[in-house]
Each structure stands twice: as C-alpha cells, then as structure tokens.
Write a protein that holds these residues in place. Structure first.
Motif, mmCIF file in Angstrom:
data_model
loop_
_atom_site.group_PDB
_atom_site.id
_atom_site.type_symbol
_atom_site.label_atom_id
_atom_site.label_comp_id
_atom_site.label_asym_id
_atom_site.label_seq_id
_atom_site.Cartn_x
_atom_site.Cartn_y
_atom_site.Cartn_z
ATOM 1 N N ASN A 1 37.260 39.133 49.204
ATOM 2 C CA ASN A 1 37.614 39.938 50.004
ATOM 3 C C ASN A 1 38.227 40.982 49.834
ATOM 4 O O ASN A 1 38.793 42.114 49.435
ATOM 5 N N ALA A 2 37.525 41.618 47.831
ATOM 6 C CA ALA A 2 37.814 42.840 47.517
ATOM 7 C C ALA A 2 38.669 42.698 47.177
ATOM 8 O O ALA A 2 39.427 44.228 46.816
ATOM 9 N N MET A 3 39.843 42.198 46.561
ATOM 10 C CA MET A 3 41.441 42.409 45.995
ATOM 11 C C MET A 3 40.904 42.487 44.821
ATOM 12 O O MET A 3 40.410 41.671 43.890
ATOM 13 N N THR A 4 41.545 43.106 43.974
ATOM 14 C CA THR A 4 42.042 43.503 42.361
ATOM 15 C C THR A 4 43.490 43.216 41.679
ATOM 16 O O THR A 4 43.611 44.387 41.835
ATOM 17 N N ASP A 5 44.245 41.936 41.503
ATOM 18 C CA ASP A 5 45.274 41.655 41.938
ATOM 19 C C ASP A 5 45.915 40.883 40.068
ATOM 20 O O ASP A 5 47.019 40.278 39.516
ATOM 21 N N SER A 6 44.630 40.775 39.103
ATOM 22 C CA SER A 6 44.578 40.700 38.090
ATOM 23 C C SER A 6 43.984 40.947 36.713
ATOM 24 O O SER A 6 42.876 42.307 37.482
ATOM 25 N N PRO A 7 44.493 40.841 35.912
ATOM 26 C CA PRO A 7 43.022 41.491 34.870
ATOM 27 C C PRO A 7 41.431 41.422 34.938
ATOM 28 O O PRO A 7 40.889 41.451 34.772
ATOM 29 N N VAL A 8 41.086 39.657 35.085
ATOM 30 C CA VAL A 8 39.539 39.410 35.232
ATOM 31 C C VAL A 8 39.384 39.737 36.438
ATOM 32 O O VAL A 8 37.949 40.154 36.919
ATOM 33 N N LEU A 9 40.323 40.060 37.940
ATOM 34 C CA LEU A 9 39.119 40.184 39.011
ATOM 35 C C LEU A 9 38.892 41.645 39.004
ATOM 36 O O LEU A 9 37.943 42.919 39.675
ATOM 37 N N MET A 10 40.025 42.479 38.049
ATOM 38 C CA MET A 10 39.715 44.333 37.747
ATOM 39 C C MET A 10 38.418 43.865 36.699
ATOM 40 O O MET A 10 37.345 44.693 37.241
ATOM 41 N N ALA A 11 37.945 43.291 35.943
ATOM 42 C CA ALA A 11 36.814 43.078 34.846
ATOM 43 C C ALA A 11 35.417 43.234 35.372
ATOM 44 O O ALA A 11 34.326 43.672 35.557
#
Length: 194
Positions: free
Chosen positions: A103-113
């Motif tokens: 769902n295109a959320m970016t709330d962690s370093p892992v998902l940002m990368a």
C-alpha cells in the motif's frame, strides 16, 4: 546471473523466528562475490524476544557483512539516487511490512530502500514470513506479486494443520531467486510444498 560485484541490499523485518534461517543466505550472497548492505526495521533493532535481543542480531549481521546496518529512513534514502542497489532483498518480510509495502507506505529503512530500488527499476526480492498470508494479507501478497520488478522467494504453508493461514519462503532458495530476478525472471514454481 553472476553476483560478483553486485551491490545487494538485505532488509530484515520483525519475524524473529526466521533470522537463523536467513543468516546463512546473507553469507551465500557474499560467498558469490556480492557486496551486501544490511537494512533493519525499528522492530528488529529494538525488540528482545525468545529468539534473541535486537542488539545481538544487529551485531551478528554487521559482523557477517562487515557493514554497519542502515537503521533509519534518513540513512536509507541515499540508496536510491546516490548509492543505487542492484537488488534489494527483504527476508524475512512480515505480514505487517507486506501490508505497508503493498500500500505504498514508507515507514522503515527497509521499505525506503525497497521503494528506492523500485524507482531505479531494479529488482526487489521478497522472502515472506507471515501467519496471515492466506488470511487478510493474501490480497497484499497478490498485489505485490503482480507488481513490476518484484520477485518472490518461492513459498508455501509451513504448518497447515497448526497455522492454516501461515506462509513462509523457502529461504534456501534466496540466492537462486536473486540470480533469476537480476535476469528479470521469477524463479518457478513460486508455490512450494514443504
């Protein structure tokens, strides 16, 4: 695909019981000549469970890779435009992070990368580990399976009688999945019987 000289991001999320199965896979990527940069969620870093302390897992991963873990969104952001990854692996990927990623959320370093890697049109390899894969999270897994440049380590039900909704990747297929993904292919079959 030869992994020599490839820069691979390796993200760990909070499926603490899966870390022992993942550590040898990090080593296999490095043995194949890849540079591995580890990324962790805040849960990995700050949680103590019966499977160990977060700080001990961080130390183990840093010793294994010879690289400091990326543990903040600010530290992860350059891995898109400035320091591109050839491939981003997330293993284990929990149901919580599956839902956020789908769902295109970016709330962690892992998902940002992972999102930065996708922005560069490079592959993201997912090794799921969720008790809800055949439950409410099924729709999120299918959303990710249909997305461009996302590949799955083959997975199956790890305990159908005791946990009928649980799905776990066969982590020993991680390196092979990364090699296929770098060639633009999904390792088949995706669904496996344990």
């Amino acid at each position: 695909m030869n992994l020599e000289g490839k820069h691979i991001g390796f993200g760990l999320t909070g499926s603490h019981c899966t870390y022992e199965a993942v550590a040898p896979q990090i080593q296999s990527l490095m043995d194949a000549g890849a540079k591995v940069t580890p990324f962790v969620t805040f849960t990995v870093k700050n949680t103590t469970t019966r499977f160990g302390k977060g700080e001990d897992w961080i130390r183990k991963v840093e010793e294994l890779t010879g690289t400091e873990v990326v543990d903040s969104i600010v530290k992860a952001e350059p891995f898109g435009p400035t320091i591109p990854l050839d491939c981003m692996v997330i293993a284990p990927l929990t149901g919580n992070s599956i839902s956020k990623f789908a769902n295109a959320m970016t709330d962690s370093p892992v998902l940002m990368a992972a999102k930065a890697t996708m922005r560069n049109l490079n592959p993201v390899v997912l090794g799921i580990s969720t008790n809800d894969g055949l439950g409410l999270n099924g729709v999120n897994i299918m959303r990710l399976m249909s997305a461009k440049n996302i590949y799955f380590i083959p997975y199956g039900q790890d305990s159908p009688q005791n946990k009928p909704n649980s799905l776990v990747a066969q982590m020993d297929l991680l390196k092979e999945t990364v090699e296929a993904a770098l060639d633009g292919l999904q390792l088949q079959p995706v669904l496996r019987i344990y």
